[in-house]
Design a protein around this motif. Structure first.
Motif, PDB file in Angstrom:
ATOM      1  N   SER A 159       0.829  -1.208   0.000  1.00  0.00           N
ATOM      2  CA  SER A 159       0.000   0.000   0.000  1.00  0.00           C
ATOM      3  C   SER A 159       0.862   1.256   0.000  1.00  0.00           C
ATOM      4  O   SER A 159       0.483   2.283  -0.555  1.00  0.00           O
ATOM      5  CB  SER A 159      -0.930   0.008   1.219  1.00  0.00           C
ATOM      6  OG  SER A 159      -1.795  -1.107   1.195  1.00  0.00           O
ATOM      7  N   LEU A 160       2.026   1.167   0.625  1.00  0.00           N
ATOM      8  CA  LEU A 160       2.942   2.305   0.646  1.00  0.00           C
ATOM      9  C   LEU A 160       3.605   2.510  -0.706  1.00  0.00           C
ATOM     10  O   LEU A 160       3.890   3.642  -1.112  1.00  0.00           O
ATOM     11  CB  LEU A 160       4.014   2.066   1.723  1.00  0.00           C
ATOM     12  CG  LEU A 160       5.003   3.202   1.977  1.00  0.00           C
ATOM     13  CD1 LEU A 160       4.267   4.436   2.498  1.00  0.00           C
ATOM     14  CD2 LEU A 160       6.071   2.768   2.972  1.00  0.00           C
ATOM     15  N   VAL A 161       3.835   1.413  -1.426  1.00  0.00           N
ATOM     16  CA  VAL A 161       4.517   1.483  -2.725  1.00  0.00           C
ATOM     17  C   VAL A 161       3.594   2.013  -3.822  1.00  0.00           C
ATOM     18  O   VAL A 161       4.044   2.732  -4.730  1.00  0.00           O
ATOM     19  CB  VAL A 161       5.041   0.075  -3.109  1.00  0.00           C
ATOM     20  CG1 VAL A 161       5.508   0.054  -4.564  1.00  0.00           C
ATOM     21  CG2 VAL A 161       6.175  -0.325  -2.195  1.00  0.00           C
ATOM     22  N   ILE A 162       2.300   1.693  -3.744  1.00  0.00           N
ATOM     23  CA  ILE A 162       1.348   2.054  -4.802  1.00  0.00           C
ATOM     24  C   ILE A 162       1.363   3.541  -5.150  1.00  0.00           C
ATOM     25  O   ILE A 162       1.420   3.897  -6.341  1.00  0.00           O
ATOM     26  CB  ILE A 162      -0.082   1.590  -4.423  1.00  0.00           C
ATOM     27  CG1 ILE A 162      -0.174   0.068  -4.557  1.00  0.00           C
ATOM     28  CG2 ILE A 162      -1.136   2.268  -5.311  1.00  0.00           C
ATOM     29  CD1 ILE A 162      -1.489  -0.511  -4.062  1.00  0.00           C
ATOM     30  N   PHE A 164       3.716   5.764  -4.936  1.00  0.00           N
ATOM     31  CA  PHE A 164       4.957   6.096  -5.637  1.00  0.00           C
ATOM     32  C   PHE A 164       4.949   5.542  -7.064  1.00  0.00           C
ATOM     33  O   PHE A 164       5.418   6.183  -8.000  1.00  0.00           O
ATOM     34  CB  PHE A 164       6.159   5.562  -4.864  1.00  0.00           C
ATOM     35  CG  PHE A 164       6.353   6.216  -3.530  1.00  0.00           C
ATOM     36  CD1 PHE A 164       6.930   7.472  -3.440  1.00  0.00           C
ATOM     37  CD2 PHE A 164       5.932   5.588  -2.371  1.00  0.00           C
ATOM     38  CE1 PHE A 164       7.102   8.091  -2.200  1.00  0.00           C
ATOM     39  CE2 PHE A 164       6.107   6.198  -1.139  1.00  0.00           C
ATOM     40  CZ  PHE A 164       6.676   7.451  -1.056  1.00  0.00           C
ATOM     41  N   LEU A 165       4.402   4.346  -7.223  1.00  0.00           N
ATOM     42  CA  LEU A 165       4.292   3.776  -8.572  1.00  0.00           C
ATOM     43  C   LEU A 165       3.337   4.592  -9.425  1.00  0.00           C
ATOM     44  O   LEU A 165       3.581   4.816 -10.622  1.00  0.00           O
ATOM     45  CB  LEU A 165       3.800   2.327  -8.476  1.00  0.00           C
ATOM     46  CG  LEU A 165       4.779   1.310  -7.865  1.00  0.00           C
ATOM     47  CD1 LEU A 165       4.125  -0.065  -7.785  1.00  0.00           C
ATOM     48  CD2 LEU A 165       6.057   1.235  -8.692  1.00  0.00           C
ATOM     49  N   ALA A 166       2.232   5.033  -8.826  1.00  0.00           N
ATOM     50  CA  ALA A 166       1.236   5.818  -9.567  1.00  0.00           C
ATOM     51  C   ALA A 166       1.832   7.145 -10.030  1.00  0.00           C
ATOM     52  O   ALA A 166       1.656   7.556 -11.183  1.00  0.00           O
ATOM     53  CB  ALA A 166       0.008   6.064  -8.686  1.00  0.00           C
ATOM     54  N   ILE A 167       2.550   7.807  -9.132  1.00  0.00           N
ATOM     55  CA  ILE A 167       3.165   9.089  -9.485  1.00  0.00           C
ATOM     56  C   ILE A 167       4.240   8.898 -10.555  1.00  0.00           C
ATOM     57  O   ILE A 167       4.339   9.674 -11.513  1.00  0.00           O
ATOM     58  CB  ILE A 167       3.778   9.751  -8.230  1.00  0.00           C
ATOM     59  CG1 ILE A 167       2.663  10.159  -7.264  1.00  0.00           C
ATOM     60  CG2 ILE A 167       4.619  10.962  -8.611  1.00  0.00           C
ATOM     61  CD1 ILE A 167       3.173  10.661  -5.928  1.00  0.00           C
ATOM     62  N   SER A 168       5.039   7.842 -10.411  1.00  0.00           N
ATOM     63  CA  SER A 168       6.102   7.572 -11.386  1.00  0.00           C
ATOM     64  C   SER A 168       5.516   7.264 -12.761  1.00  0.00           C
ATOM     65  O   SER A 168       6.011   7.753 -13.785  1.00  0.00           O
ATOM     66  CB  SER A 168       6.952   6.381 -10.914  1.00  0.00           C
ATOM     67  OG  SER A 168       7.573   6.663  -9.680  1.00  0.00           O
ATOM     68  N   THR A 193      -5.686   7.061  -0.313  1.00  0.00           N
ATOM     69  CA  THR A 193      -6.313   5.783   0.089  1.00  0.00           C
ATOM     70  C   THR A 193      -5.285   4.703   0.412  1.00  0.00           C
ATOM     71  O   THR A 193      -5.375   4.052   1.457  1.00  0.00           O
ATOM     72  CB  THR A 193      -7.273   5.299  -1.010  1.00  0.00           C
ATOM     73  OG1 THR A 193      -8.285   6.293  -1.220  1.00  0.00           O
ATOM     74  CG2 THR A 193      -7.942   3.992  -0.589  1.00  0.00           C
ATOM     75  N   PRO A 194      -4.282   4.461  -0.458  1.00  0.00           N
ATOM     76  CA  PRO A 194      -3.273   3.440  -0.113  1.00  0.00           C
ATOM     77  C   PRO A 194      -2.502   3.773   1.170  1.00  0.00           C
ATOM     78  O   PRO A 194      -2.145   2.870   1.927  1.00  0.00           O
ATOM     79  CB  PRO A 194      -2.334   3.438  -1.322  1.00  0.00           C
ATOM     80  CG  PRO A 194      -3.165   3.956  -2.448  1.00  0.00           C
ATOM     81  CD  PRO A 194      -4.050   4.981  -1.819  1.00  0.00           C
ATOM     82  N   LEU A 195      -2.267   5.080   1.408  1.00  0.00           N
ATOM     83  CA  LEU A 195      -1.545   5.464   2.621  1.00  0.00           C
ATOM     84  C   LEU A 195      -2.371   5.159   3.869  1.00  0.00           C
ATOM     85  O   LEU A 195      -1.830   4.737   4.898  1.00  0.00           O
ATOM     86  CB  LEU A 195      -1.181   6.950   2.582  1.00  0.00           C
ATOM     87  CG  LEU A 195      -0.138   7.358   1.535  1.00  0.00           C
ATOM     88  CD1 LEU A 195       0.089   8.870   1.567  1.00  0.00           C
ATOM     89  CD2 LEU A 195       1.177   6.626   1.778  1.00  0.00           C
TER      90      LEU A 195
END
Length: 209
Positions: A159-162, A164-168, A193-195
C-alpha cells in the motif's frame, strides 16, 4: 536495549571475553565470570535451544567500566531478555510489540546467592515462561499468528509502494506524450487511500503478539 551486532563484532567481543577469563584463575571466578565462561563455551546457547528457545542472541561487554552479558531470545509467542552484571541480574519476559514503558515495568532484578547456578536459573526461567497465561505453546496457533502478521506487513508495504508507482507512471506518461493531465480528486484518492490502508495494516501488524 542492545542493538544487533555483526559477526565481526561478536567475534572480537568473544575474543575479549576469552582473554579476560584466561587472565584469571578459575578458582577466583565471580558469578559473572562463570556465566561468561558458560556463554563462550556455547553451553548457554545449547541449554536455551534444548529448552525450546529460538532466535537466541548474546551481547557481552568486557571493559574497565564493568563486565556484563545479555541474552535475548524468543519462546513461542513470547520474548525474553536476561542480563547479568557483577552486582546482580535482571530479566524480562514480554510479548513482541509491547511498548518500551511496558517492557520497563516488567523487568525483575535480583542478587546472586552463594549457590547461584546459571543452569538452574535458566531452567527456572523457562518454567516461569511456561506458567505465563499469555504463552501460546501450540506451534500451529503460533505459526498462524506469525503468518497473519507477515500478511499484514506485506499489505502495508504494498500500500505504501502504490502511490509512488502511480506518481512515477503518471510522470513517465506525461514525459513520453507531452500530455496535459488534469489532476482532480481522483488523483488524491489514488495517493491518500493506499496510505490510509498502509497505516491500518501496519498498526494491525505491530499490535499482533
Amino acid at each position: 536495549m542492545t542493538l544487533g551486532w555483526s559477526f565481526i563484532e561478536r567475534t572480537i567481543m568473544n575474543k575479549k571475553v576469552l582473554d579476560y577469563l584466561n587472565g584469571k584463575e578459575e578458582t577466583n571466578y565471580t558469578h559473572l565470570d562463570k556465566i561468561l565462561s558458560f556463554y563462550v563455551r556455547k553451553e548457554f546457547k545449547n541449554l536455551l535451544s534444548k529448552n525450546g528457545a529460538t532466535k537466541i542472541e548474546f551481547f557481552s561487554t568486557v571493559n574497565k567500566r564493568g563486565n556484563a552479558v545479555q541474552v535475548c531470545f524468543n519462546y513461542y509467542n513470547m520474548s525474553a531478555i536476561l542480563e547479568f552484571k557483577e552486582e546482580g541480574y535482571e530479566y524480562c519476559k514480554y510479548k513482541p510489540g509491547c511498548s518500551a514503558e511496558e517492557m520497563e515495568n516488567k523487568i525483575i532484578r535480583g542478587q546472586y546467592k552463594d549457590d547461584f547456578s546459571v543452569e538452574s536459573f535458566v531452567e527456572e526461567f523457562i518454567k516461569l515462561l511456561d506458567d505465563d497465561s499469555e504463552l501460546v505453546k501450540s506451534e500451529t496457533v503460533y505459526v498462524k499468528i506469525r503468518k497473519k502478521k507477515k500478511m499484514y506487513s506485506t499489505i502495508a508495504f504494498l500500500s505504501l509502494v502504490i502511490p509512488f508507482l502511480a506518481i512515477s507512471a503518471l510522470a513517465l506518461y506525461v514525459f513520453m506524450t507531452d500530455a496535459v493531465i488534469q489532476v482532480g480528486s481522483w488523483f488524491f484518492g489514488v495517493i491518500i487511500t493506499p496510505l490510509i490502508i498502509c497505516f491500518i495494516f501496519d498498526t494491525k501488524s505491530k499490535r499482533m503478539r
